[in-house]
Design a protein around this motif. Sequence first.
Motif, PDB file in Angstrom:
ATOM      1  N   SER A  94      -2.478  -1.084   2.737  1.00 49.78           N
ATOM      2  CA  SER A  94      -1.814  -2.037   1.844  1.00 49.78           C
ATOM      3  C   SER A  94      -1.913  -3.460   2.382  1.00 49.78           C
ATOM      4  O   SER A  94      -1.971  -3.678   3.588  1.00 49.78           O
ATOM      5  CB  SER A  94      -0.330  -1.685   1.692  1.00 49.78           C
ATOM      6  N   LEU A 116       3.586 -10.119  -3.677  1.00 46.41           N
ATOM      7  CA  LEU A 116       2.753  -9.115  -4.332  1.00 46.41           C
ATOM      8  C   LEU A 116       2.279  -8.147  -3.259  1.00 46.41           C
ATOM      9  O   LEU A 116       1.706  -8.567  -2.257  1.00 46.41           O
ATOM     10  CB  LEU A 116       1.523  -9.739  -4.987  1.00 46.41           C
ATOM     11  N   HIS A 118      -0.128  -4.875  -2.714  1.00 41.17           N
ATOM     12  CA  HIS A 118      -1.155  -4.043  -3.344  1.00 41.17           C
ATOM     13  C   HIS A 118      -1.492  -2.889  -2.412  1.00 41.17           C
ATOM     14  O   HIS A 118      -1.825  -3.094  -1.256  1.00 41.17           O
ATOM     15  CB  HIS A 118      -2.419  -4.840  -3.655  1.00 41.17           C
ATOM     16  N   SER A 119      -1.370  -1.678  -2.934  1.00 43.60           N
ATOM     17  CA  SER A 119      -1.728  -0.463  -2.210  1.00 43.60           C
ATOM     18  C   SER A 119      -3.020   0.089  -2.788  1.00 43.60           C
ATOM     19  O   SER A 119      -3.370  -0.194  -3.932  1.00 43.60           O
ATOM     20  CB  SER A 119      -0.605   0.575  -2.342  1.00 43.60           C
ATOM     21  N   ILE A 129      -1.147   0.318 -11.395  1.00 36.38           N
ATOM     22  CA  ILE A 129       0.114   0.886 -10.902  1.00 36.38           C
ATOM     23  C   ILE A 129       0.301   0.670  -9.398  1.00 36.38           C
ATOM     24  O   ILE A 129       1.370   0.915  -8.863  1.00 36.38           O
ATOM     25  CB  ILE A 129       0.209   2.376 -11.273  1.00 36.38           C
ATOM     26  N   THR A 130      -0.732   0.185  -8.714  1.00 34.02           N
ATOM     27  CA  THR A 130      -0.643   0.055  -7.262  1.00 34.02           C
ATOM     28  C   THR A 130      -0.219  -1.340  -6.804  1.00 34.02           C
ATOM     29  O   THR A 130      -0.215  -1.622  -5.618  1.00 34.02           O
ATOM     30  CB  THR A 130      -1.988   0.426  -6.608  1.00 34.02           C
ATOM     31  N   THR A 131       0.139  -2.219  -7.721  1.00 36.23           N
ATOM     32  CA  THR A 131       0.617  -3.552  -7.361  1.00 36.23           C
ATOM     33  C   THR A 131       2.097  -3.672  -7.700  1.00 36.23           C
ATOM     34  O   THR A 131       2.499  -3.421  -8.827  1.00 36.23           O
ATOM     35  CB  THR A 131      -0.180  -4.649  -8.092  1.00 36.23           C
ATOM     36  N   CYS A 132       2.882  -4.045  -6.698  1.00 37.20           N
ATOM     37  CA  CYS A 132       4.322  -4.256  -6.869  1.00 37.20           C
ATOM     38  C   CYS A 132       4.627  -5.738  -6.690  1.00 37.20           C
ATOM     39  O   CYS A 132       3.974  -6.422  -5.909  1.00 37.20           O
ATOM     40  CB  CYS A 132       5.108  -3.461  -5.834  1.00 37.20           C
ATOM     41  N   GLY A 134       7.956  -8.523  -6.050  1.00 40.29           N
ATOM     42  CA  GLY A 134       9.366  -8.599  -5.669  1.00 40.29           C
ATOM     43  C   GLY A 134       9.727  -9.960  -5.114  1.00 40.29           C
ATOM     44  O   GLY A 134       8.890 -10.870  -5.047  1.00 40.29           O
TER      45      GLY A 134
END
Length: 142
Positions: A94, A116, A118-119, A129-132, A134
């Motif tokens: 990540s 951001l 990213h996994s 779906i692999t980017t969060c 916060g």
Amino acid sequence: MAWSKGLLPVRLFSLSKVGCSIVSGKWCNELGSMMDLKEDETGQISGTYTTNAEFFKFNSPKDLVGYTNTHKNNGTTTMTTTITFCMAWKEEGSCIGFTGQIFKDDKNLVMKTTWLLHSPADCLNENWITTCVGENTFRKHQ
């Protein structure tokens, strides 16, 4: 909430802007994650970041790199410091990038950031779906 010149809403905070070489030192966020930053004369920063977030199995310090930008606001003597930095969790594959601004409240320096994370995705169709996204608030240790 107010609207900026762009299309995104901006929250208003009762914090004052600050500037100059204020980044170097130890910072802690609301989750207990810690970073130790060093800023050079060009605004480049380096240091370590140790996460306390529950979803990471590995909490050893990670190398961090980034930049600061101290800017004098037009028509005033107020200095503003913005910051960006990133690090990689190689064990999990990540990468995370933070960007934000440093303010001063009644007691301390406060760094408001948006990040951001990213996994790795198994395939192109799963990339979304692999980017969060916060937010974190860091406070400088005195």
